[in-house]
Design a protein around this motif. Structure first.
Motif, PDB file in Angstrom:
ATOM      1  N   GLU A  54       0.828  -1.211   0.000  1.00  0.00           N
ATOM      2  CA  GLU A  54       0.000   0.000   0.000  1.00  0.00           C
ATOM      3  C   GLU A  54       0.859   1.256   0.000  1.00  0.00           C
ATOM      4  O   GLU A  54       0.606   2.198  -0.762  1.00  0.00           O
ATOM      5  N   GLU A  55       1.885   1.288   0.849  1.00  0.00           N
ATOM      6  CA  GLU A  55       2.772   2.452   0.888  1.00  0.00           C
ATOM      7  C   GLU A  55       3.533   2.621  -0.423  1.00  0.00           C
ATOM      8  O   GLU A  55       3.725   3.729  -0.910  1.00  0.00           O
ATOM      9  N   ALA A  56       3.961   1.492  -1.013  1.00  0.00           N
ATOM     10  CA  ALA A  56       4.744   1.563  -2.248  1.00  0.00           C
ATOM     11  C   ALA A  56       3.916   2.067  -3.426  1.00  0.00           C
ATOM     12  O   ALA A  56       4.352   2.941  -4.173  1.00  0.00           O
ATOM     13  N   LEU A  57       2.713   1.523  -3.587  1.00  0.00           N
ATOM     14  CA  LEU A  57       1.891   1.946  -4.720  1.00  0.00           C
ATOM     15  C   LEU A  57       1.455   3.396  -4.579  1.00  0.00           C
ATOM     16  O   LEU A  57       1.246   4.084  -5.589  1.00  0.00           O
ATOM     17  N   ALA A  58       1.324   3.880  -3.341  1.00  0.00           N
ATOM     18  CA  ALA A  58       0.994   5.294  -3.127  1.00  0.00           C
ATOM     19  C   ALA A  58       2.118   6.208  -3.602  1.00  0.00           C
ATOM     20  O   ALA A  58       1.898   7.401  -3.850  1.00  0.00           O
ATOM     21  N   LEU A  59       3.311   5.646  -3.789  1.00  0.00           N
ATOM     22  CA  LEU A  59       4.441   6.404  -4.337  1.00  0.00           C
ATOM     23  C   LEU A  59       4.583   6.182  -5.838  1.00  0.00           C
ATOM     24  O   LEU A  59       4.676   7.139  -6.619  1.00  0.00           O
ATOM     25  N   TYR A  60       4.603   4.930  -6.257  1.00  0.00           N
ATOM     26  CA  TYR A  60       4.915   4.602  -7.653  1.00  0.00           C
ATOM     27  C   TYR A  60       3.829   5.034  -8.633  1.00  0.00           C
ATOM     28  O   TYR A  60       4.119   5.659  -9.663  1.00  0.00           O
ATOM     29  N   ILE A  61       2.577   4.692  -8.350  1.00  0.00           N
ATOM     30  CA  ILE A  61       1.519   4.926  -9.339  1.00  0.00           C
ATOM     31  C   ILE A  61       1.286   6.422  -9.592  1.00  0.00           C
ATOM     32  O   ILE A  61       1.244   6.849 -10.755  1.00  0.00           O
ATOM     33  N   PRO A  62       1.140   7.270  -8.571  1.00  0.00           N
ATOM     34  CA  PRO A  62       0.980   8.704  -8.853  1.00  0.00           C
ATOM     35  C   PRO A  62       2.170   9.304  -9.603  1.00  0.00           C
ATOM     36  O   PRO A  62       1.984  10.165 -10.468  1.00  0.00           O
ATOM     37  N   HIS A  63       3.384   8.841  -9.279  1.00  0.00           N
ATOM     38  CA  HIS A  63       4.559   9.374  -9.983  1.00  0.00           C
ATOM     39  C   HIS A  63       4.506   9.018 -11.467  1.00  0.00           C
ATOM     40  O   HIS A  63       4.714   9.887 -12.333  1.00  0.00           O
ATOM     41  N   CYS A  64       4.237   7.750 -11.777  1.00  0.00           N
ATOM     42  CA  CYS A  64       4.175   7.319 -13.180  1.00  0.00           C
ATOM     43  C   CYS A  64       3.023   7.995 -13.907  1.00  0.00           C
ATOM     44  O   CYS A  64       3.152   8.389 -15.070  1.00  0.00           O
ATOM     45  N   HIS A  65       1.889   8.150 -13.232  1.00  0.00           N
ATOM     46  CA  HIS A  65       0.730   8.797 -13.838  1.00  0.00           C
ATOM     47  C   HIS A  65       1.040  10.253 -14.177  1.00  0.00           C
ATOM     48  O   HIS A  65       0.715  10.738 -15.271  1.00  0.00           O
ATOM     49  N   ALA A  66       1.688  10.967 -13.273  1.00  0.00           N
ATOM     50  CA  ALA A  66       2.003  12.377 -13.504  1.00  0.00           C
ATOM     51  C   ALA A  66       2.975  12.557 -14.659  1.00  0.00           C
ATOM     52  O   ALA A  66       2.918  13.568 -15.379  1.00  0.00           O
ATOM     53  N   ALA A  67       3.860  11.573 -14.857  1.00  0.00           N
ATOM     54  CA  ALA A  67       4.855  11.682 -15.923  1.00  0.00           C
ATOM     55  C   ALA A  67       4.326  11.242 -17.284  1.00  0.00           C
ATOM     56  O   ALA A  67       4.811  11.707 -18.321  1.00  0.00           O
ATOM     57  N   ILE A  68       3.313  10.365 -17.305  1.00  0.00           N
ATOM     58  CA  ILE A  68       2.822   9.803 -18.568  1.00  0.00           C
ATOM     59  C   ILE A  68       1.547  10.486 -19.054  1.00  0.00           C
ATOM     60  O   ILE A  68       1.351  10.674 -20.256  1.00  0.00           O
ATOM     61  N   VAL A  69       0.658  10.862 -18.123  1.00  0.00           N
ATOM     62  CA  VAL A  69      -0.648  11.433 -18.468  1.00  0.00           C
ATOM     63  C   VAL A  69      -0.642  12.931 -18.199  1.00  0.00           C
ATOM     64  O   VAL A  69      -0.173  13.387 -17.153  1.00  0.00           O
ATOM     65  N   GLU A  70      -1.166  13.689 -19.141  1.00  0.00           N
ATOM     66  CA  GLU A  70      -1.207  15.145 -19.000  1.00  0.00           C
ATOM     67  C   GLU A  70      -2.052  15.543 -17.798  1.00  0.00           C
ATOM     68  O   GLU A  70      -3.124  14.992 -17.554  1.00  0.00           O
ATOM     69  N   SER A  71      -1.569  16.515 -17.053  1.00  0.00           N
ATOM     70  CA  SER A  71      -2.256  16.963 -15.847  1.00  0.00           C
ATOM     71  C   SER A  71      -3.669  17.448 -16.159  1.00  0.00           C
ATOM     72  O   SER A  71      -3.900  18.162 -17.128  1.00  0.00           O
ATOM     73  N   GLY A  72      -4.634  17.044 -15.330  1.00  0.00           N
ATOM     74  CA  GLY A  72      -6.013  17.477 -15.485  1.00  0.00           C
ATOM     75  C   GLY A  72      -6.853  16.631 -16.410  1.00  0.00           C
ATOM     76  O   GLY A  72      -8.042  16.893 -16.586  1.00  0.00           O
TER      77      GLY A  72
END
Length: 368
Positions: A54-72
């Motif tokens: 749980e702690e790990a995915l709370a770090l990895y997934i938002p980071h990858c999402h912010a870098a791959i998917v345009e904000s908003g």
């Protein structure tokens, strides 16, 4: 060698120490990019996540999402109606981020559920990408997110029970213990996970169908669609029901094989598997075909162990759409094969890929 060593190292750490090590691994991999060692670093991420998912995915997934998917944009923002748009990232960056995301969720179990909206955004942006290396890497993410929700697997691989690692975990390194004395924690698919997997499977089979049904379909679009179908089967094989057909009682197979199998063995031939449809009610519910249950190459033992585990755990009922998903994948692959042979008779690569998808759809039921 690297995988086993890294798994052993992180598996023997205590809870607090393991979380600190996971955070250090995360900080390193998001600030350094080693394209020549991408697989090894993926393995390190996967091993470091175990025990603190749980702690790990709370770090990895938002980071990858912010870098791959345009904000908003995308499901993770607003009411979820906005289509995700790709943020600017090079091919090398996408491959690195997809590897981190894919391996961080590989054995995460239910911890992946709160992050499915972000994962879906990442898949929507990359799964039909114009670069083959990118959509193949995205396919592995699709496969792993389905596997982590639908397979039965141990959530840890420690050599002693967890309480022995809370204080001075190094003091127990090298100690030997019988396997039955270790209270392993297993992941068993929950109803919420099966329902979530059902939605993902339906959504991406629809995407593949759209690619195959598009006007002026190119070979690249056919390939992208086939890779989607291939990874759906590989990821969700354990919950995709077999096509309906003749019923054979697997429980009595070992004691008294059917006549057709006995005659085949006497002739020195391998027993026919009655296609993918020859299953009993029990094996159909499990999703294991006769060629896996009855072969002599280890498939029978693997299927039997999964069968026992599922029966003892009480497996969730298979949703209606999953009972027809395998048949739909087969039909779409036949359509792609017809398109390839009609338009490009020498398109060997597409025909080979279609054959691989059909083989998986007919014979892969998650037992091996």
């Amino acid at each position: 060698m690297v995988t086993n060593t890294v798994d052993m190292f992180f598996g023997q750490l205590g809870g607090g120490l393991q979380r600190r090590m996971m955070e250090r691994v995360f900080r390193y991999v998001v600030s350094h990019q080693h394209s020549n060692s991408i697989k090894d670093f993926g393995m390190i991420c996967m091993s470091s996540v175990s025990g603190c998912e749980e702690e790990a995915l709370a770090l990895y997934i938002p980071h990858c999402h912010a870098a791959i998917v345009e904000s908003g944009s995308g499901r993770a923002h607003g009411d979820g109606s906005t289509e995700p748009r790709a943020a600017y990232a090079s091919e090398a960056e996408l491959l690195w981020l997809l590897r981190l995301c894919s391996h961080s969720i590989k054995r995460a179990g239910t911890a992946v559920l709160p992050h499915l909206a972000m994962i879906r955004d990442i898949l929507d942006v990359t799964l039909l990408h114009e670069k083959k290396t990118v959509y193949k890497a995205a396919g592995k993410l699709l496969r792993n997110v389905l596997k982590t929700m639908t397979l039965i697997y141990p959530l840890e691989a420690r050599s002693l029970n967890a309480e022995n690692f809370e204080r001075d975990p190094h003091a127990h390194w090298g100690e030997r213990i019988r396997i039955e004395q270790v209270a392993l924690e297993w992941h068993e698919p929950s109803e919420a996970e099966v329902v979530a997997a059902e939605k993902i499977i339906a959504a991406y089979i629809d995407k593949a169908a759209s690619e195959l049904g598009a006007e002026n379909t190119t070979r690249e679009r056919v390939w992208r669609a086939l890779y989607v179908l291939r990874n759906v089967v590989r990821g969700a094989a354990f919950v995709l029901s077999a096509p309906e057909g003749e019923s054979v009682d697997v429980a009595t197979w070992r004691g008294q094989p059917p006549a057709w199998a006995t005659s085949a063995n006497e002739a020195g031939e391998a027993p026919d598997a009655v296609g993918a449809s020859g299953t009993s009610a029990a094996s159909a519910a499990l999703g294991v075909p006769l060629d896996l249950v009855c072969d002599g190459n280890g498939g029978g033992r693997a299927a039997e162990s999964q069968y026992t585990a599922v029966l003892s755990a009480g497996r969730p009922a298979t949703p209606a759409s999953l009972r027809t998903a395998r048949k739909r994948i087969i039909d779409l692959t036949h359509s792609a094969l017809a398109t390839a042979t009609a338009a490009r008779e020498d398109d060997v690569k597409t025909c080979v890929l279609c054959t691989k998808v059909l083989a998986l759809a007919l014979h892969n039921y998650g037992a091996a």
